[in-house]
Scaffold this motif. Structure first.
Motif, mmCIF file in Angstrom:
data_model
loop_
_atom_site.group_PDB
_atom_site.id
_atom_site.type_symbol
_atom_site.label_atom_id
_atom_site.label_comp_id
_atom_site.label_asym_id
_atom_site.label_seq_id
_atom_site.Cartn_x
_atom_site.Cartn_y
_atom_site.Cartn_z
ATOM 1 N N GLU A 1 0.833 -1.203 0.000
ATOM 2 C CA GLU A 1 0.000 0.000 0.000
ATOM 3 C C GLU A 1 0.867 1.252 0.000
ATOM 4 N N PHE A 2 1.978 1.210 0.751
ATOM 5 C CA PHE A 2 2.875 2.368 0.780
ATOM 6 C C PHE A 2 3.524 2.592 -0.575
ATOM 7 N N VAL A 3 4.128 1.558 -1.138
ATOM 8 C CA VAL A 3 4.855 1.707 -2.397
ATOM 9 C C VAL A 3 3.925 2.187 -3.507
ATOM 10 N N LEU A 4 2.686 1.700 -3.529
ATOM 11 C CA LEU A 4 1.753 2.052 -4.592
ATOM 12 C C LEU A 4 0.843 3.217 -4.201
ATOM 13 N N ARG A 5 1.152 3.851 -3.056
ATOM 14 C CA ARG A 5 0.520 5.093 -2.589
ATOM 15 C C ARG A 5 -1.001 4.987 -2.488
#
Length: 285
Positions: free
Chosen positions: A191-195
């Motif tokens: 979720e973080f990497v793909l914002r």
């Protein structure tokens, strides 16, 4: 007063402390001088690099002092952190370096216990003494990235502060890398990497896929500055979903979204068709 604040006072050898003087905290240059009494410390003409085990402690003390003191109280100075080297005593360090030290050298039990003692107070031979406040950057080191980074820079720590309540930052099964609090099948790291929002399953990561006669295209969004969070992404290809080989696709930016960028991946379609995947790796500090 700022010069008697316990959160900024640590025992040190007088000669070592004198050698540091007003040098700002930073990485020493290649021709650095190592202190004869404490060789793990080093300095160059304008900066001081503490020993590895002290880097995070120094960083969090600096963050506290920069936030606590702005010069408005009597007998205090506006203490600042910036990227400009200076020998002035109110400039304590190179901000980007201190933030990096904070990420790579998290608080250990001794630093946490000291923070609690300053807040709670201790009984001594001459009475009970305490400052009765805390260094929040020791309790929650993630706050440093949230407080000091520019709005268009998003790290793992800053992302945690954006989406989770303070009392959730210490709960690994909620805010940890491999947790999935909204149960949408995507771990927080993804979720973080793909914002995307880790607490909203409707906002799950998406890839837009299209194919022409000879070209395969994937459009997706990815956070900028992954290196600050010790995270790397790569693409792999497999013919059987068991054996994966690295790919080197053509990836170009499509749209700048501030702290993230929409990317377009293009790869010629091979024969026979292959399976593709993005690998997200959390690297050791």
């Amino acid at each position: 007063m700022d010069n008697s604040d316990l959160h900024n006072l640590w025992p040190a050898n007088a000669a070592v402390n004198g050698a540091r003087g007003n040098l700002f905290f930073d990485m020493s240059s290649g021709n650095a001088t190592h202190n004869s009494i404490s060789p793990e410390n080093s300095s160059d003409s304008d900066s001081w690099e503490p020993a590895g085990q002290d880097k995070g402690i120094v960083a969090r003390a600096c963050f506290y002092m920069a936030v606590r003191y702005d010069g408005s109280d009597a007998n205090t100075t506006d203490l600042t952190l910036d990227e400009i080297p200076s020998s002035a005593s109110n400039r304590m360090g190179v901000l980007s370096v201190l933030l990096n030290w904070n990420r790579h050298y998290p608080p250990l039990a001794g630093e946490q216990a000291r923070n609690q003692s300053i807040f709670q107070g201790v009984l001594t031979a001459t009475g009970f003494y305490g400052q009765h406040n805390r260094n929040p950057f020791v309790d929650y080191p993630q706050l440093a990235d949230a407080a000091f980074l520019e709005s268009d820079v998003l790290t793992w720590a800053k992302w945690q502060v954006m989406f989770f309540a303070i009392d959730q930052l210490d709960v690994d099964h909620v805010s940890g890398l491999t947790s999935d609090p909204d149960e949408d099948g995507f771990e927080n790291l993804i979720e973080f990497v793909l914002r995307t929002d880790p607490l909203n399953p409707i906002n799950a990561p998406t890839f837009q896929v299209s194919a022409s006669q000879d070209l395969f295209t994937i459009t997706y969004r990815q956070v900028n500055d992954l290196v600050l969070s010790s995270i790397a992404t790569s693409w792999e290809m497999s013919m059987d979903l068991t054996h994966w080989l690295p790919m080197n696709p053509n990836i170009t930016p499509v749209a700048d979204e501030g702290d993230a960028t929409t990317l377009r991946l293009e790869q010629p379609i091979g024969t026979p068709p292959a399976f593709w995947r993005m690998r997200i790796t959390h690297l050791p500090p």
